[in-house]
Design a protein around this motif. Structure first.
Motif, mmCIF file in Angstrom:
data_model
loop_
_atom_site.group_PDB
_atom_site.id
_atom_site.type_symbol
_atom_site.label_atom_id
_atom_site.label_comp_id
_atom_site.label_asym_id
_atom_site.label_seq_id
_atom_site.Cartn_x
_atom_site.Cartn_y
_atom_site.Cartn_z
ATOM 1 N N LYS A 32 -30.047 8.189 2.091
ATOM 2 C CA LYS A 32 -31.194 7.408 1.488
ATOM 3 C C LYS A 32 -31.031 6.157 1.254
ATOM 4 O O LYS A 32 -32.023 5.280 1.218
ATOM 5 N N LEU A 33 -29.926 5.686 1.331
ATOM 6 C CA LEU A 33 -29.380 4.323 1.466
ATOM 7 C C LEU A 33 -29.781 3.589 2.549
ATOM 8 O O LEU A 33 -29.973 2.591 2.528
ATOM 9 N N VAL A 34 -29.960 4.250 3.819
ATOM 10 C CA VAL A 34 -30.096 3.491 5.229
ATOM 11 C C VAL A 34 -31.212 2.576 5.063
ATOM 12 O O VAL A 34 -30.967 1.485 5.579
ATOM 13 N N PRO A 35 -32.544 3.034 4.557
ATOM 14 C CA PRO A 35 -33.570 1.907 4.968
ATOM 15 C C PRO A 35 -33.310 0.669 3.705
ATOM 16 O O PRO A 35 -33.385 -0.571 4.045
ATOM 17 N N GLU A 36 -32.565 0.972 2.790
ATOM 18 C CA GLU A 36 -32.203 -0.308 1.677
ATOM 19 C C GLU A 36 -31.097 -1.154 2.399
ATOM 20 O O GLU A 36 -31.308 -2.323 2.407
ATOM 21 N N VAL A 37 -30.347 -0.655 3.284
ATOM 22 C CA VAL A 37 -29.230 -1.202 3.999
ATOM 23 C C VAL A 37 -29.873 -2.146 5.091
ATOM 24 O O VAL A 37 -29.778 -3.333 5.281
ATOM 25 N N GLN A 38 -30.738 -1.671 5.813
ATOM 26 C CA GLN A 38 -31.605 -2.314 6.522
ATOM 27 C C GLN A 38 -32.244 -3.647 5.964
ATOM 28 O O GLN A 38 -32.225 -4.626 6.632
ATOM 29 N N LYS A 39 -32.783 -3.594 4.748
ATOM 30 C CA LYS A 39 -33.463 -4.516 4.229
ATOM 31 C C LYS A 39 -32.617 -5.506 3.984
ATOM 32 O O LYS A 39 -33.064 -6.796 3.999
ATOM 33 N N LEU A 40 -31.135 -5.197 3.522
ATOM 34 C CA LEU A 40 -30.583 -6.107 3.234
ATOM 35 C C LEU A 40 -29.857 -6.874 4.389
ATOM 36 O O LEU A 40 -29.887 -8.277 4.321
ATOM 37 N N LEU A 41 -29.855 -6.297 5.421
ATOM 38 C CA LEU A 41 -29.365 -7.035 6.723
ATOM 39 C C LEU A 41 -30.556 -7.999 7.132
ATOM 40 O O LEU A 41 -30.258 -9.013 7.441
ATOM 41 N N GLU A 42 -31.797 -7.545 7.087
ATOM 42 C CA GLU A 42 -32.786 -8.169 7.160
ATOM 43 C C GLU A 42 -32.917 -9.526 6.541
ATOM 44 O O GLU A 42 -33.405 -10.743 6.960
ATOM 45 N N GLY A 43 -32.385 -9.344 5.312
ATOM 46 C CA GLY A 43 -32.448 -10.640 4.210
ATOM 47 C C GLY A 43 -31.353 -11.532 4.440
ATOM 48 O O GLY A 43 -31.201 -12.419 3.643
ATOM 49 N N ILE A 45 -28.011 -10.430 4.316
ATOM 50 C CA ILE A 45 -26.786 -10.128 3.409
ATOM 51 C C ILE A 45 -25.554 -9.571 4.424
ATOM 52 O O ILE A 45 -26.170 -8.751 5.220
ATOM 53 N N GLY A 46 -24.540 -10.138 4.438
ATOM 54 C CA GLY A 46 -23.328 -9.541 5.212
ATOM 55 C C GLY A 46 -22.787 -8.165 4.735
ATOM 56 O O GLY A 46 -22.794 -8.126 3.456
ATOM 57 N N ILE A 47 -22.863 -7.324 5.568
ATOM 58 C CA ILE A 47 -22.322 -5.992 5.248
ATOM 59 C C ILE A 47 -21.500 -5.503 6.353
ATOM 60 O O ILE A 47 -21.622 -5.561 7.376
ATOM 61 N N GLU A 48 -20.563 -4.762 5.737
ATOM 62 C CA GLU A 48 -19.461 -4.006 6.653
ATOM 63 C C GLU A 48 -19.593 -2.668 6.025
ATOM 64 O O GLU A 48 -19.617 -2.504 4.831
ATOM 65 N N GLN A 49 -19.643 -1.846 7.126
ATOM 66 C CA GLN A 49 -20.065 -0.380 6.405
ATOM 67 C C GLN A 49 -18.828 0.559 7.223
ATOM 68 O O GLN A 49 -18.505 0.521 8.318
ATOM 69 N N ALA A 85 -32.107 -2.340 -2.474
ATOM 70 C CA ALA A 85 -31.993 -3.584 -1.983
ATOM 71 C C ALA A 85 -32.339 -4.787 -2.933
ATOM 72 O O ALA A 85 -31.639 -5.512 -3.193
ATOM 73 N N GLU A 86 -33.482 -4.366 -3.672
ATOM 74 C CA GLU A 86 -33.766 -5.360 -4.633
ATOM 75 C C GLU A 86 -32.669 -5.485 -5.876
ATOM 76 O O GLU A 86 -32.575 -6.565 -6.506
ATOM 77 N N GLU A 87 -32.292 -4.353 -6.106
ATOM 78 C CA GLU A 87 -31.388 -4.316 -7.406
ATOM 79 C C GLU A 87 -29.886 -4.862 -7.016
ATOM 80 O O GLU A 87 -29.319 -5.657 -7.814
ATOM 81 N N ILE A 88 -29.566 -4.542 -5.690
ATOM 82 C CA ILE A 88 -28.394 -5.113 -5.165
ATOM 83 C C ILE A 88 -28.428 -6.694 -5.092
ATOM 84 O O ILE A 88 -27.545 -7.597 -5.383
ATOM 85 N N ILE A 89 -29.697 -7.247 -4.688
ATOM 86 C CA ILE A 89 -29.778 -8.630 -4.403
ATOM 87 C C ILE A 89 -29.778 -9.436 -5.774
ATOM 88 O O ILE A 89 -29.148 -10.684 -5.909
ATOM 89 N N ARG A 90 -30.212 -8.622 -6.971
ATOM 90 C CA ARG A 90 -30.178 -9.435 -8.230
ATOM 91 C C ARG A 90 -28.587 -9.504 -8.626
ATOM 92 O O ARG A 90 -28.335 -10.464 -9.387
ATOM 93 N N GLN A 91 -27.692 -8.687 -8.137
ATOM 94 C CA GLN A 91 -26.425 -8.655 -8.481
ATOM 95 C C GLN A 91 -25.617 -9.984 -7.626
ATOM 96 O O GLN A 91 -24.645 -10.089 -8.223
#
Length: 92
Positions: A32-43, A45-49, A85-91
């Motif tokens: 369920k998190l996959v589309p949220e990670v995609q939004k973060l990447l498009e924004g 945000i650096g991600i290591e998974q 993604a929205e909640e994570i970006i606020r953090q």
């Protein structure tokens, strides 16, 4: 809460802030998190998974899935409870 991991203390080159995301392929919440990670990447945000089935040593200390850790250079890692993604970006 702090997540003690094998690679603790290392830096991601060129990033002052990034997320470490620990998942397993059988977890419905991870899927369920996959589309949220995609939004973060498009924004930008650096991600290591880390897939904790394939890389168990990278996931030492991780107790639940998915686990999302906010890393800021020079600060203690922080485990986030947010899952959108929205909640994570606020953090960040």
């Amino acid at each position: 809460m702090r997540v003690d991991r094998y690679d603790e203390g290392r830096d991601v080159p060129g990033m002052d802030t990034w997320l470490s995301i620990y998942t397993v392929d059988w977890c419905p919440f991870c899927k369920k998190l996959v589309p949220e990670v995609q939004k973060l990447l498009e924004g930008g945000i650096g991600i290591e998974q880390f897939d904790c089935v394939e890389n168990p040593k990278m996931c030492e200390g991780v107790k639940t899935f998915p686990t999302i850790v906010l890393n800021k250079r020079g600060a203690e890692p922080v485990t986030l409870k947010e899952r959108t993604a929205e909640e994570i970006i606020r953090q960040i």
